[in-house]
Scaffold this motif. Structure first.
Motif, mmCIF file in Angstrom:
data_model
loop_
_atom_site.group_PDB
_atom_site.id
_atom_site.type_symbol
_atom_site.label_atom_id
_atom_site.label_comp_id
_atom_site.label_asym_id
_atom_site.label_seq_id
_atom_site.Cartn_x
_atom_site.Cartn_y
_atom_site.Cartn_z
ATOM 1 N N ALA A 99 -1.892 -7.210 7.563
ATOM 2 C CA ALA A 99 -1.734 -7.907 8.841
ATOM 3 C C ALA A 99 -1.406 -9.377 8.618
ATOM 4 O O ALA A 99 -0.562 -9.954 9.323
ATOM 5 C CB ALA A 99 -3.011 -7.767 9.667
ATOM 6 N N GLU A 100 -2.050 -9.991 7.642
ATOM 7 C CA GLU A 100 -1.817 -11.409 7.364
ATOM 8 C C GLU A 100 -0.452 -11.652 6.735
ATOM 9 O O GLU A 100 0.255 -12.593 7.083
ATOM 10 C CB GLU A 100 -2.913 -11.936 6.440
ATOM 11 N N GLU A 101 -0.065 -10.779 5.793
ATOM 12 C CA GLU A 101 1.205 -10.952 5.078
ATOM 13 C C GLU A 101 2.407 -10.516 5.915
ATOM 14 O O GLU A 101 3.505 -11.047 5.744
ATOM 15 C CB GLU A 101 1.183 -10.150 3.776
ATOM 16 N N GLY A 102 2.207 -9.519 6.774
ATOM 17 C CA GLY A 102 3.311 -9.025 7.574
ATOM 18 C C GLY A 102 4.277 -8.143 6.805
ATOM 19 O O GLY A 102 5.351 -7.796 7.310
ATOM 20 N N SER A 103 3.900 -7.769 5.592
ATOM 21 C CA SER A 103 4.750 -6.880 4.794
ATOM 22 C C SER A 103 3.907 -6.152 3.768
ATOM 23 O O SER A 103 2.904 -6.685 3.280
ATOM 24 C CB SER A 103 5.869 -7.651 4.091
ATOM 25 N N LEU A 104 4.325 -4.941 3.435
ATOM 26 C CA LEU A 104 3.629 -4.173 2.405
ATOM 27 C C LEU A 104 3.865 -4.771 1.025
ATOM 28 O O LEU A 104 2.975 -4.773 0.178
ATOM 29 C CB LEU A 104 4.093 -2.712 2.436
ATOM 30 N N THR A 105 5.055 -5.313 0.806
ATOM 31 C CA THR A 105 5.379 -5.872 -0.512
ATOM 32 C C THR A 105 4.473 -7.043 -0.842
ATOM 33 O O THR A 105 3.857 -7.096 -1.913
ATOM 34 C CB THR A 105 6.852 -6.323 -0.555
ATOM 35 N N GLY A 106 4.374 -8.013 0.068
ATOM 36 C CA GLY A 106 3.521 -9.179 -0.172
ATOM 37 C C GLY A 106 2.063 -8.803 -0.272
ATOM 38 O O GLY A 106 1.322 -9.351 -1.100
ATOM 39 N N ALA A 107 1.625 -7.875 0.573
ATOM 40 C CA ALA A 107 0.225 -7.452 0.550
ATOM 41 C C ALA A 107 -0.104 -6.729 -0.746
ATOM 42 O O ALA A 107 -1.177 -6.924 -1.328
ATOM 43 C CB ALA A 107 -0.079 -6.556 1.746
ATOM 44 N N ALA A 108 0.811 -5.875 -1.225
ATOM 45 C CA ALA A 108 0.574 -5.137 -2.467
ATOM 46 C C ALA A 108 0.429 -6.092 -3.640
ATOM 47 O O ALA A 108 -0.431 -5.910 -4.505
ATOM 48 C CB ALA A 108 1.711 -4.145 -2.715
ATOM 49 N N GLU A 109 1.267 -7.129 -3.679
ATOM 50 C CA GLU A 109 1.160 -8.130 -4.757
ATOM 51 C C GLU A 109 -0.185 -8.821 -4.716
ATOM 52 O O GLU A 109 -0.842 -9.028 -5.728
ATOM 53 C CB GLU A 109 2.273 -9.174 -4.605
ATOM 54 N N ARG A 110 -0.594 -9.207 -3.539
ATOM 55 C CA ARG A 110 -1.849 -9.947 -3.381
ATOM 56 C C ARG A 110 -3.065 -9.097 -3.718
ATOM 57 O O ARG A 110 -4.072 -9.610 -4.216
ATOM 58 C CB ARG A 110 -1.923 -10.439 -1.935
ATOM 59 N N LEU A 111 -2.968 -7.796 -3.455
ATOM 60 C CA LEU A 111 -4.105 -6.902 -3.670
ATOM 61 C C LEU A 111 -4.102 -6.228 -5.040
ATOM 62 O O LEU A 111 -5.030 -5.499 -5.375
ATOM 63 C CB LEU A 111 -4.107 -5.814 -2.585
ATOM 64 N N PHE A 112 -3.020 -6.446 -5.818
ATOM 65 C CA PHE A 112 -2.897 -5.824 -7.140
ATOM 66 C C PHE A 112 -2.894 -4.302 -7.061
ATOM 67 O O PHE A 112 -3.532 -3.623 -7.851
ATOM 68 C CB PHE A 112 -4.011 -6.289 -8.098
ATOM 69 N N VAL A 113 -2.189 -3.771 -6.060
ATOM 70 C CA VAL A 113 -2.017 -2.327 -5.959
ATOM 71 C C VAL A 113 -0.524 -2.051 -5.796
ATOM 72 O O VAL A 113 0.246 -2.931 -5.428
ATOM 73 C CB VAL A 113 -2.794 -1.722 -4.764
ATOM 74 N N SER A 114 -0.111 -0.818 -6.055
ATOM 75 C CA SER A 114 1.294 -0.466 -5.865
ATOM 76 C C SER A 114 1.581 -0.317 -4.371
ATOM 77 O O SER A 114 0.687 0.008 -3.578
ATOM 78 C CB SER A 114 1.628 0.828 -6.595
ATOM 79 N N GLN A 115 2.835 -0.527 -3.996
ATOM 80 C CA GLN A 115 3.200 -0.406 -2.589
ATOM 81 C C GLN A 115 2.986 1.010 -2.060
ATOM 82 O O GLN A 115 2.458 1.177 -0.952
ATOM 83 C CB GLN A 115 4.641 -0.856 -2.384
ATOM 84 N N PRO A 116 3.359 2.066 -2.812
ATOM 85 C CA PRO A 116 3.090 3.420 -2.313
ATOM 86 C C PRO A 116 1.600 3.684 -2.094
ATOM 87 O O PRO A 116 1.209 4.334 -1.113
ATOM 88 C CB PRO A 116 3.662 4.319 -3.411
ATOM 89 N N ALA A 117 0.755 3.169 -3.013
ATOM 90 C CA ALA A 117 -0.694 3.372 -2.860
ATOM 91 C C ALA A 117 -1.209 2.645 -1.624
ATOM 92 O O ALA A 117 -2.061 3.171 -0.883
ATOM 93 C CB ALA A 117 -1.423 2.882 -4.101
ATOM 94 N N LEU A 118 -0.700 1.437 -1.376
ATOM 95 C CA LEU A 118 -1.128 0.681 -0.198
ATOM 96 C C LEU A 118 -0.676 1.384 1.085
ATOM 97 O O LEU A 118 -1.443 1.479 2.049
ATOM 98 C CB LEU A 118 -0.558 -0.735 -0.268
#
Length: 293
Positions: A15-34
């Motif tokens: 919600a904060e990042e507005g994108s799965l790509t940015g959120a995945a980087e920040r959370l250290f998870v892969s985009q498909p997993a997120l």
């Protein structure tokens, strides 16, 4: 629905990042997993939380309602966890590799003798989480290697620098070299961390020192045994000098490297939280000891 707080953390970051790509980087998870976890949360709640488009992720009305409540909910949970730890007299310290931790165990031993009412837990995290547990709220502080994504949201105290070298298969033509020049490694297959680790991955692939030369990734690993196995199998890997002392494999050798920057080690903790005096005392002792290493 009984919610896993991790799902709510994932939701809050998307919600904060507005994108799965940015959120995945920040959370250290892969985009498909997120993506899978966000869908799991939506399915559990029975509502759509995001409208998905090429431009990113936009909160639905239900998503905005949840987003307005989640920060307070998570902060309340985190405070409950911290309060429980204080009541149980437990301090949790994350780390990634033995070389960065160095003399920390002897500092902890001394702390335990002085403060026997406290228990200190050292938790080694996979290299897929360069924050060593801080991003997920699993530890109170961590010994980390810089840089890594999200460190700007933490309080980080840099302690020392350590030269980097290279791990090579014992049969490699450069294995008997006194020092290896990094340019000699440009076409070698490198062991890499997952793409979600961002700046951490780039640092250990030395992308800034390649002058645009593309990286050949031969293996992706997240733990020392996998890392050493990949090198023994024909890849190469940049490593801190301490790796020669702490990580051994009969088919792997360590050699110094010229032409790459050193690794920086720091002590990190969350920002803006009420500090526990015992934790402050332990971290100060660790900082003094590691700074002298």
């Amino acid at each position: 629905m009984d919610l896993d707080t991790r799902l709510l953390r994932y939701f809050a970051v998307v919600a904060e990042e507005g994108s799965l790509t940015g959120a995945a980087e920040r959370l250290f998870v892969s985009q498909p997993a997120l993506t899978k976890q966000i869908r799991r949360l939506e399915d559990g709640l029975g509502v759509r939380l995001f409208m998905r488009s090429r431009s990113g992720m936009t909160l639905t009305e239900a998503g905005r309602e949840l987003a307005s409540r989640v920060p307070a909910l998570l902060e309340g949970w985190d405070e409950a966890v911290r309060a429980t730890g204080r009541a149980a007299r437990v301090l949790r310290l994350g780390f990634l590799d033995a070389g960065a931790v160095g003399a920390v165990p002897e500092v902890i031993a001394k702390f335990r003798r002085a403060r026997p009412e406290w228990r200190v837990e050292l938790r080694q995290c996979a290299w897929s989480d360069p924050s060593a547990g801080l991003a997920a709220g699993e530890v109170d502080a961590a010994v980390v290697r810089l840089p890594f994504p999200g460190q700007e949201r933490l309080t980080v105290r840099e302690l020392f620098v350590e030269e980097r070298g290279v791990l090579l298969p014992a049969r490699h033509p450069l294995a008997n070299s006194e020092t290896v020049e990094f340019r000699e490694l440009l076409d070698e297959p490198f062991v890499a961390a997952g793409a979600e680790t961002g700046a951490w991955r780039e640092h250990w692939l030395a992308t800034e020192e390649r002058d645009g030369h593309p990286v050949l990734v031969g293996a992706v690993t997240s733990r020392p045994d996998e890392w050493l196995g990949a090198v023994a199998g024909g890849c190469v890997a940049l490593a801190p000098a301490s790796a020669a002392r702490f990580y051994c494999h009969p088919d792997v050798v360590f050699r110094p490297v010229s032409g790459v920057s050193p690794s920086r080690v720091g002590l990190a903790r969350p920002r803006g939280r009420t500090h526990e005096a015992a934790l402050d005392e332990l971290l100060e002792a660790i900082a003094r000891r590691l700074s002298r290493s």
